[in-house]
Design an enzyme around this catalytic site. Structure first.
Site, PDB file in Angstrom:
ATOM      1  N   CYS A  45       0.834  -1.195   0.000  1.00  0.00           N
ATOM      2  CA  CYS A  45       0.000   0.000   0.000  1.00  0.00           C
ATOM      3  C   CYS A  45       0.875   1.254   0.000  1.00  0.00           C
ATOM      4  O   CYS A  45       1.990   1.253   0.531  1.00  0.00           O
ATOM      5  CB  CYS A  45      -0.906  -0.006   1.226  1.00  0.00           C
ATOM      6  SG  CYS A  45      -2.050   1.401   1.323  1.00  0.00           S
ATOM      7  N   ASP A  47       0.466   3.743   1.726  1.00  0.00           N
ATOM      8  CA  ASP A  47       0.435   4.326   3.062  1.00  0.00           C
ATOM      9  C   ASP A  47       1.851   4.615   3.567  1.00  0.00           C
ATOM     10  O   ASP A  47       2.733   3.752   3.531  1.00  0.00           O
ATOM     11  CB  ASP A  47      -0.270   3.359   4.026  1.00  0.00           C
ATOM     12  CG  ASP A  47      -0.656   4.011   5.336  1.00  0.00           C
ATOM     13  OD1 ASP A  47       0.241   4.513   6.038  1.00  0.00           O
ATOM     14  OD2 ASP A  47      -1.856   4.010   5.677  1.00  0.00           O
ATOM     15  N   ARG A  49       3.002   4.829   6.394  1.00  0.00           N
ATOM     16  CA  ARG A  49       3.391   4.124   7.618  1.00  0.00           C
ATOM     17  C   ARG A  49       3.900   2.705   7.353  1.00  0.00           C
ATOM     18  O   ARG A  49       4.267   1.991   8.290  1.00  0.00           O
ATOM     19  CB  ARG A  49       2.196   4.051   8.584  1.00  0.00           C
ATOM     20  CG  ARG A  49       1.675   5.403   9.021  1.00  0.00           C
ATOM     21  CD  ARG A  49       0.324   5.270   9.700  1.00  0.00           C
ATOM     22  NE  ARG A  49      -0.702   4.805   8.760  1.00  0.00           N
ATOM     23  CZ  ARG A  49      -1.967   4.525   9.087  1.00  0.00           C
ATOM     24  NH1 ARG A  49      -2.335   4.649  10.365  1.00  0.00           N
ATOM     25  NH2 ARG A  49      -2.833   4.120   8.181  1.00  0.00           N
ATOM     26  N   HIS A 101      -2.412  -4.125   5.183  1.00  0.00           N
ATOM     27  CA  HIS A 101      -2.084  -3.642   6.530  1.00  0.00           C
ATOM     28  C   HIS A 101      -3.330  -3.206   7.273  1.00  0.00           C
ATOM     29  O   HIS A 101      -4.362  -2.884   6.669  1.00  0.00           O
ATOM     30  CB  HIS A 101      -1.075  -2.493   6.468  1.00  0.00           C
ATOM     31  CG  HIS A 101      -1.610  -1.225   5.859  1.00  0.00           C
ATOM     32  ND1 HIS A 101      -2.182  -0.224   6.619  1.00  0.00           N
ATOM     33  CD2 HIS A 101      -1.655  -0.794   4.574  1.00  0.00           C
ATOM     34  CE1 HIS A 101      -2.546   0.767   5.826  1.00  0.00           C
ATOM     35  NE2 HIS A 101      -2.240   0.448   4.578  1.00  0.00           N
ATOM     36  N   CYS A 104      -6.060   0.525   7.270  1.00  0.00           N
ATOM     37  CA  CYS A 104      -5.906   0.953   5.875  1.00  0.00           C
ATOM     38  C   CYS A 104      -7.021   1.921   5.488  1.00  0.00           C
ATOM     39  O   CYS A 104      -8.211   1.579   5.554  1.00  0.00           O
ATOM     40  CB  CYS A 104      -5.928  -0.263   4.944  1.00  0.00           C
ATOM     41  SG  CYS A 104      -5.784   0.139   3.192  1.00  0.00           S
TER      42      CYS A 104
END
Length: 220
Positions: A45, A47, A49, A101, A104
């Site tokens: 992803c 993302d 993080r 994850h 999300c």
């Protein structure tokens, strides 16, 4: 922190990192410039993080990467297919890891849209009228509808959808031309990539990766 300060910090951090690597492992950058031979393709992803090299403590050159919103595998996504083709047929990666994850945002949006659609009588089938992000998430929304219909909205719906999405992505990947070719070549005794697809979940709350135990290899 101002805009200029944000960028200045990144550049300063990079300079320090490059210097530290030269000190700890002399010649690393020179060796990296000669080429790459990663054993892993990470489909994750976007993302911020979930930086693959950081959470796996890997070096530059260890992981070939494709990331998008909600780590989806769309069979018509030429960006992903080009990455997959290069990784499998040219770099010879041995492992493809689809990594979802927790927490999300894409999955949460898909769950919300699915719940809203199921409770509404309006027709939202015209995908062309949607914004790019909505169009991108449409398959995930449909998947979330399936999960809600089968299991309801209770429990950790987001996690359930992410896990189901990872498993579906493995199925889609297994049917793509690059992997079909690689496995066919190996089964015929020709040179190919002995690649296996895996499904993992990264738990943001703990920082741990969880193997879902759904690995697949098409080699006979």
């Amino acid at each position: 922190m101002g805009h200029a300060a944000v960028l200045a910090r990144l550049l300063a951090n990079n300079a320090q990192w490059a210097e530290d690597v030269d000190h700890i492992e002399p010649g690393f950058h020179h060796q990296s410039a000669k080429g790459q031979s990663p054993k892993v393709l990470w489909i994750g992803c976007s993302d911020s993080r979930v930086p693959e090299s950081v959470v796996t403590a890997s070096k530059p050159g260890d992981i070939f990467v494709h990331r998008n919103i909600a780590n989806q595998v769309h069979p018509e996504d030429f960006n992903l297919l080009s990455v997959l083709t290069y990784a499998v047929l040219h770099l010879g990666v041995e492992h493809i890891i689809v990594v979802g994850h927790t927490q999300c945002g894409g999955a949460a949006a898909a769950c919300s849209a699915a719940a809203s659609s199921l409770s509404s009588s309006s027709d939202e089938s015209n995908n062309n009228s949607k914004e790019p992000l909505e169009r991108w998430l449409s398959p995930l929304v449909d998947l979330a509808k399936q999960v809600i219909s089968e299991e309801g909205e209770g429990g950790d719906l987001g996690r359930k959808v992410v896990e189901r999405s990872v498993k579906r992505s493995i199925q889609v990947l297994s049917q793509t031309p690059p992997l079909q070719k690689a496995w066919k070549d190996l089964n015929l005794g020709e040179k190919g990539s002995n690649v296996t697809i895996h499904g993992w979940i990264y738990d943001i709350e703990s920082g741990r990766l969880d193997d879902l135990g759904v690995s697949f290899c098409g080699r006979e």
